[in-house]
Design a protein around this motif. Structure first.
Motif, PDB file in Angstrom:
ATOM      1  N   ARG A  65       1.953   9.955  -2.681  1.00 37.58           N
ATOM      2  CA  ARG A  65       2.483  10.490  -1.421  1.00 37.58           C
ATOM      3  C   ARG A  65       2.957  11.913  -1.603  1.00 37.58           C
ATOM      4  O   ARG A  65       2.688  12.780  -0.770  1.00 37.58           O
ATOM      5  N   LEU A 120       1.145  -1.600   1.100  1.00 36.96           N
ATOM      6  CA  LEU A 120       1.079  -1.174   2.487  1.00 36.96           C
ATOM      7  C   LEU A 120       1.114   0.332   2.597  1.00 36.96           C
ATOM      8  O   LEU A 120       0.829   0.885   3.630  1.00 36.96           O
ATOM      9  N   THR A 121       1.522   0.974   1.524  1.00 41.81           N
ATOM     10  CA  THR A 121       1.454   2.429   1.526  1.00 41.81           C
ATOM     11  C   THR A 121       1.227   2.881   0.099  1.00 41.81           C
ATOM     12  O   THR A 121       1.239   2.085  -0.822  1.00 41.81           O
ATOM     13  N   GLU A 122       0.976   4.184  -0.030  1.00 42.93           N
ATOM     14  CA  GLU A 122       0.576   4.682  -1.338  1.00 42.93           C
ATOM     15  C   GLU A 122       1.762   4.741  -2.283  1.00 42.93           C
ATOM     16  O   GLU A 122       2.900   4.831  -1.855  1.00 42.93           O
ATOM     17  N   ALA A 159       9.292   4.893   4.228  1.00 38.66           N
ATOM     18  CA  ALA A 159      10.697   4.589   4.026  1.00 38.66           C
ATOM     19  C   ALA A 159      10.987   3.114   4.247  1.00 38.66           C
ATOM     20  O   ALA A 159      11.981   2.602   3.777  1.00 38.66           O
ATOM     21  N   ASN A 211       4.168   1.923  12.975  1.00 36.05           N
ATOM     22  CA  ASN A 211       3.096   2.342  12.082  1.00 36.05           C
ATOM     23  C   ASN A 211       3.483   3.561  11.279  1.00 36.05           C
ATOM     24  O   ASN A 211       3.150   3.669  10.117  1.00 36.05           O
ATOM     25  N   ASN A 212       4.162   4.502  11.948  1.00 39.28           N
ATOM     26  CA  ASN A 212       4.419   5.778  11.280  1.00 39.28           C
ATOM     27  C   ASN A 212       5.592   5.651  10.319  1.00 39.28           C
ATOM     28  O   ASN A 212       6.357   4.703  10.386  1.00 39.28           O
ATOM     29  N   ASN A 213       5.692   6.599   9.447  1.00 45.83           N
ATOM     30  CA  ASN A 213       6.841   6.711   8.540  1.00 45.83           C
ATOM     31  C   ASN A 213       7.072   5.415   7.796  1.00 45.83           C
ATOM     32  O   ASN A 213       8.199   5.006   7.577  1.00 45.83           O
ATOM     33  N   ARG A 214       5.964   4.792   7.418  1.00 49.00           N
ATOM     34  CA  ARG A 214       6.140   3.499   6.794  1.00 49.00           C
ATOM     35  C   ARG A 214       6.709   3.614   5.403  1.00 49.00           C
ATOM     36  O   ARG A 214       7.203   2.643   4.853  1.00 49.00           O
ATOM     37  N   LYS A 272       4.255  -4.303  -1.642  1.00 50.81           N
ATOM     38  CA  LYS A 272       3.345  -3.382  -2.323  1.00 50.81           C
ATOM     39  C   LYS A 272       2.083  -3.275  -1.483  1.00 50.81           C
ATOM     40  O   LYS A 272       1.714  -4.187  -0.774  1.00 50.81           O
TER      41      LYS A 272
END
Lengths: 285, 277
Positions: free
Chosen positions: A24, A17-19, A10, A5-8, A15
């Motif tokens: 960021r 799934l994270t900002e 990298a 879950n974390n550090n996603r 598209k």
């Protein structure tokens, strides 16, 4: 699961799934600015203000007689309150975590009470009982016992504000660990105390250490409650935080920060110990 | 009834530990607190209202609760941001910053007080820039806000962090599969899950800021009617031997503490139920 879950950022392959990168950076920048303004700058300021007039002034401020007696009183207060609250915390956690009985949540709420009561109110309640105009005041005065404006009052107020720490740490821990191991020990013939020291204690020792560290940090640093009961008598009823206040109000900034830096060092040691204990708890579970 | 309680409890030591716990609690907490209530009840209703509704006292409520509310809001926004950044992003020094979040917990309030007062004063490191921009922080209600924000900083971060860490990727991935933009995913999927924890952290930060004394009095102006916090007013009354006044105001603060404690418990119960769904 957690490491996925974390550090996603990298590892993001799709598209959404994270900002977006710009967001960021903005969020990280804002968060770091917040941390800088409120945490880093003040932390740095304690030590640089303490050393502003040089190391000589720093050492003189700490070795000054009133400062030394403040240090002694703080250490004495912690030496009494922390063990008392340790015993209480273990007893309360044992009663609450290992048994079922009605009224348990009321008990837990009562234990949490000092966290929500203002430190000034915490000190005031002891003045109302033991102060000269208080409930027991005339009786104490007749027997020449001084509690308020003397060391016992400071210890009482400190015990009040710090007693939840060990209990709060142990109760969820012991609840999560359950009764199985203790019941097994019982079946195998161990007495109560044997069960506690040889089965329970090794399981809870990191949580216990953590609770004691927090309890100690608060006991040495308590200001509001102690300020109300202490009477601020220089050299007699001043703890380190009260001594810092006196020096600051006399515009003796370098000395005030020098003494304050002792407590800041204690805070850093507390934080480091907390990290170590959390790491050990994760390792052992 | 005792036998019914005993039935499920086979481990030894129930009597002694519960007995000692209740004794300790009564001696250290219950008796002193009820003395406060009794003393306050000793005033006539009229006398009590006179003390508690005096203009200076009401002004202190406005300052204390108002600043605490604003500080808790600031902490809710930035604390959430900080928790998000700490859980989801990578950057150098992250572990140290994560450990430092607990600094306001570990640092004695008096030390925090004098440090914030110095840093935000007219020629302090941050204060000099703010002053040049026309913002006077030290010895004003703004200073109270700064101190209360400092003291409440860990609460929101530490309540939101575990929830963020336990969020499952599948939920977000499902939202993306169903066509949600990142903002939609955040607002309609993630935020509702985090909301109970966020509110709990907000309430905890608010409760802590309301009662705070040591960190605030150095940076506040402590001028009656303008920048005087309620705890300071209690101490001032004590020093003037106005025990009745001090007790009355303290019981108001105690009542507020109980309400907040109750609210926090309710919120925590709600988040547990939400998490179990």
């Amino acid at each position: 699961m957690n490491t996925q879950n974390n550090n996603r950022g990298a590892q993001d392959h799709g598209k959404g799934l994270t900002e977006p990168v710009a967001i960021r950076w903005l969020l990280t920048g804002l968060a770091l600015l917040f941390v800088g303004l409120f945490l880093l700058v003040p932390l740095d300021a304690v030590f640089s203000q303490a050393l502003e007039k040089g190391l000589g002034t720093y050492i003189t401020a700490i070795r000054e007689p009133d400062a030394l007696s403040a240090i002694r009183l703080t250490l004495l207060t912690a030496a009494i309150s922390v063990p008392l609250n340790l015993v209480f915390g273990v007893a309360a956690a044992w009663a609450i975590a290992k048994f079922r009985f009605p009224g348990k949540s009321v008990l837990i709420t009562l234990i949490d009470l000092p966290f929500s009561v203002s430190p000034v109110v915490s000190g005031l309640i002891y003045v109302l009982i033991f102060g000269l105009q208080g409930w027991l005041g005339p009786w104490l005065d007749a027997h020449d016992i001084r509690i308020i404006f003397a060391v016992p009052g400071i210890v009482l107020a400190t015990v009040f504000v710090t007693f939840p720490f060990v209990a709060r740490e142990l109760i969820p821990l012991m609840q999560a660990q359950g009764n199985d191991e203790e019941e097994a020990a019982l079946v195998l013939g161990a007495s109560g105390l044997q069960t506690f020291f040889r089965v329970t204690f090794p399981n809870i020792k990191w949580g216990l250490l953590y609770g004691v560290i927090l309890c100690n940090a608060r006991a040495m640093g308590e200001f509001g409650a102690v300020s109300v009961v202490s009477g601020h008598i220089r050299g007699v009823t001043n703890t380190i935080p009260l001594h810092v206040e006196i020096l600051y109000n006399e515009y003796n900034y370098a000395a005030a920060f020098a003494v304050a830096s002792l407590l800041a060092l204690l805070a850093l040691v507390t934080l480091a110990a907390k990290s170590i204990v959390e790491w050990r708890m994760k390792v052992s579970s | 009834m005792l036998s019914r309680i005993r039935r499920g409890n086979v481990l030894p030591g129930f009597g002694p530990t519960l007995g000692y716990t209740i004794f300790y609690l009564s001696f250290i907490v219950l008796v002193p607190l009820s003395t406060l209530v009794f003393k306050a009840a000793g005033l006539t209703w009229h006398g009590f209202l006179e003390e508690v509704a005096a203009p200076r006292v009401v002004a202190s409520y406005r300052v204390t609760f108002g600043a605490a509310l604003l500080a808790a809001l600031v902490n809710a926004v930035f604390g959430f941001m900080l928790a998000w950044v700490l859980v989801r992003y990578r950057f150098p020094g992250k572990r140290i910053i994560d450990a430092l979040v607990d600094l306001p917990f570990a640092l004695p309030t008096a030390v925090a007080g004098i440090t914030l007062a110095t840093v935000y004063s007219a020629n302090g490191w941050i204060g000099r820039y703010l002053e040049a921009a026309g913002l006077k922080v030290a010895y004003t209600p703004l200073g109270i806000l700064v101190a209360m924000t400092f003291i409440g900083l860990p609460f929101v971060v530490r309540t939101v962090q575990p929830v963020l860490e336990e969020l499952e990727a599948e939920i977000e991935e499902a939202a993306v599969c169903l066509g949600a933009t990142r903002w939609q995913t955040f607002r309609r999927v993630l935020l509702p899950t985090i909301l109970p924890a966020l509110l709990t952290g907000f309430a905890l930060a608010f409760a802590r800021a309301v009662g705070e004394y040591g960190s605030v009095i150095f940076i506040a102006g402590n001028m009656p009617m303008v920048s005087e916090i309620t705890p300071l007013l209690i101490i001032t009354k004590l020093e003037q031997y106005d025990y009745a006044g001090a007790t009355a105001i303290a019981s108001v603060m105690l009542g507020a503490s109980f309400i907040l404690l109750f609210t926090v418990n309710l919120l925590q119960w709600w988040s547990r139920r939400y998490a179990e769904r």
